[in-house]
Design an enzyme around this catalytic site. Structure first.
Site, PDB file in Angstrom:
ATOM      1  N   LYS A  79      38.129 -38.736 -47.226  1.00  0.00           N
ATOM      2  CA  LYS A  79      37.786 -37.317 -47.390  1.00  0.00           C
ATOM      3  C   LYS A  79      38.138 -36.517 -46.139  1.00  0.00           C
ATOM      4  O   LYS A  79      38.774 -35.469 -46.216  1.00  0.00           O
ATOM      5  CB  LYS A  79      36.279 -37.136 -47.655  1.00  0.00           C
ATOM      6  N   ARG A 102      25.490 -34.558 -50.711  1.00  0.00           N
ATOM      7  CA  ARG A 102      25.447 -36.012 -50.749  1.00  0.00           C
ATOM      8  C   ARG A 102      24.365 -36.540 -51.688  1.00  0.00           C
ATOM      9  O   ARG A 102      24.162 -37.747 -51.770  1.00  0.00           O
ATOM     10  CB  ARG A 102      25.184 -36.536 -49.357  1.00  0.00           C
ATOM     11  N   ARG A 159      38.486 -47.995 -38.529  1.00  0.00           N
ATOM     12  CA  ARG A 159      38.370 -46.569 -38.223  1.00  0.00           C
ATOM     13  C   ARG A 159      38.008 -46.336 -36.750  1.00  0.00           C
ATOM     14  O   ARG A 159      37.199 -47.062 -36.184  1.00  0.00           O
ATOM     15  CB  ARG A 159      37.280 -45.995 -39.117  1.00  0.00           C
ATOM     16  N   ARG A 187      32.648 -45.561 -34.467  1.00  0.00           N
ATOM     17  CA  ARG A 187      31.352 -44.940 -34.743  1.00  0.00           C
ATOM     18  C   ARG A 187      30.258 -45.996 -34.800  1.00  0.00           C
ATOM     19  O   ARG A 187      30.484 -47.078 -35.332  1.00  0.00           O
ATOM     20  CB  ARG A 187      31.418 -44.200 -36.090  1.00  0.00           C
ATOM     21  N   ARG A 204      25.624 -47.917 -45.915  1.00  0.00           N
ATOM     22  CA  ARG A 204      26.175 -46.611 -46.286  1.00  0.00           C
ATOM     23  C   ARG A 204      26.800 -46.645 -47.680  1.00  0.00           C
ATOM     24  O   ARG A 204      26.724 -45.676 -48.435  1.00  0.00           O
ATOM     25  CB  ARG A 204      27.184 -46.147 -45.230  1.00  0.00           C
TER      26      ARG A 204
HETATM   27  P1  AMP Z   1      30.100 -38.895 -42.502  1.00  0.00           P
HETATM   28  O1  AMP Z   1      30.832 -38.575 -41.243  1.00  0.00           O
HETATM   29  O2  AMP Z   1      30.329 -37.875 -43.590  1.00  0.00           O
HETATM   30  O3  AMP Z   1      30.306 -40.306 -42.979  1.00  0.00           O
HETATM   31  O4  AMP Z   1      28.533 -38.757 -42.142  1.00  0.00           O
HETATM   32  C1  AMP Z   1      27.931 -39.601 -41.178  1.00  0.00           C
HETATM   33  C2  AMP Z   1      26.424 -39.629 -41.355  1.00  0.00           C
HETATM   34  O5  AMP Z   1      25.887 -38.302 -41.195  1.00  0.00           O
HETATM   35  C3  AMP Z   1      25.941 -40.073 -42.729  1.00  0.00           C
HETATM   36  O6  AMP Z   1      25.913 -41.483 -42.866  1.00  0.00           O
HETATM   37  C4  AMP Z   1      24.550 -39.433 -42.766  1.00  0.00           C
HETATM   38  O7  AMP Z   1      23.635 -40.164 -41.973  1.00  0.00           O
HETATM   39  C5  AMP Z   1      24.790 -38.096 -42.072  1.00  0.00           C
HETATM   40  N1  AMP Z   1      25.157 -37.039 -43.046  1.00  0.00           N
HETATM   41  C6  AMP Z   1      26.353 -36.367 -43.142  1.00  0.00           C
HETATM   42  N2  AMP Z   1      26.322 -35.476 -44.157  1.00  0.00           N
HETATM   43  C7  AMP Z   1      25.086 -35.584 -44.722  1.00  0.00           C
HETATM   44  C8  AMP Z   1      24.445 -34.957 -45.820  1.00  0.00           C
HETATM   45  N3  AMP Z   1      25.076 -34.046 -46.569  1.00  0.00           N
HETATM   46  N4  AMP Z   1      23.154 -35.324 -46.105  1.00  0.00           N
HETATM   47  C9  AMP Z   1      22.508 -36.237 -45.364  1.00  0.00           C
HETATM   48  N5  AMP Z   1      23.052 -36.889 -44.341  1.00  0.00           N
HETATM   49  C10 AMP Z   1      24.338 -36.569 -44.001  1.00  0.00           C
END
Ligand code: AMP
Length: 215
Positions: free
Chosen positions: A15, A90, A129, A162, A173
């Protein structure tokens, strides 16, 4: 008009990579809630302090933290604009709330793109990654390497893995995605806004399909 395109798909589906590439080509703005939260954690803001433990465990940050971030972002976005939302909504509650927050600031969610990819490909992508801790740019050791190993092309900072890309956290996740986020697909399907994109190809192939789907 403020137009929101939602990018859906499991962690590792690409994404962020596709949203960043297509945003750069079309003038849209890439909004990654994960990157915004990582930045808040790094700066030690109140939102960051609240989010940190949830993120490190691979769980979802409480909805209210996200709602404040998104409301501020939409209010601060000048009209007209196209926003690529990567990582929000999400869960179903966030999807319903996004319609509300958008309406309150003169924005609409025009479509939701689902980046479809097999579980094997997800695991492969997540394992390799790397991310720039300074500017947020994303890389992959095999599929999208930086020009100089371990160094960000955009800003020269040393790349990191990360904390939530460790194997146990990746599994968590993916579980959270299946239970909380996959139902969001049905939300947009019912609204007639869902478009599926085959995300099994290279970063460039996926970006080309995404560009076609949003134009
Ligand atoms: P991402 O970079 O999109 O994989 O997001 C990393 C982490 O940020 C996720 O595993 C969640 O802990 C948190 N996070 C990001 N977006 C959201 C969201 N819309 N709702 C809740 N937690 C989020």
């Amino acid at each position: 008009m403020k137009n929101i395109v939602v990018f859906l798909g499991a962690p590792g589906a690409g994404k962020g990579t596709a949203a960043a590439a297509v945003a750069a080509r079309t003038g849209a703005r890439h909004v990654s809630t994960g990157a915004m939260l990582r930045d808040a954690v790094a700066r030690g803001t109140p939102a960051g302090l609240e989010a940190k433990s949830y993120m490190e465990a691979g769980g979802l940050v409480p909805d209210e933290v996200l709602y404040r971030m998104i409301a501020e972002l939409l209010a601060a976005t000048p009209d007209p604009a196209t926003l690529f939302f990567d990582g929000f909504p999400r869960n179903e509650a966030q999807a319903a709330k996004l319609d509300e927050l958008a309406a309150a600031s003169g924005a609409t969610v025009s479509s939701a793109l689902l980046l479809d990819v097999s579980r094997e490909a997800l695991l492969e992508r997540l394992g390799g990654r790397r991310v720039c801790p300074k500017c947020g740019a994303g890389y992959h050791v095999k599929a999208l390497p930086p020009k100089v190993e371990g160094v960000c092309d955009a800003c020269g900072a040393a790349l990191v893995t990360r904390v939530d890309d460790q194997p146990a956290t990746i599994a968590r996740r993916l579980e959270v995605y299946e239970s909380a986020t996959a139902p969001v697909i049905g939300f947009y399907e019912k609204a007639g806004k869902l478009r599926r994109v085959d995300a099994s190809g290279t970063a460039e192939e996926v970006a080309a399909l995404v560009e076609k789907a949003v134009s």
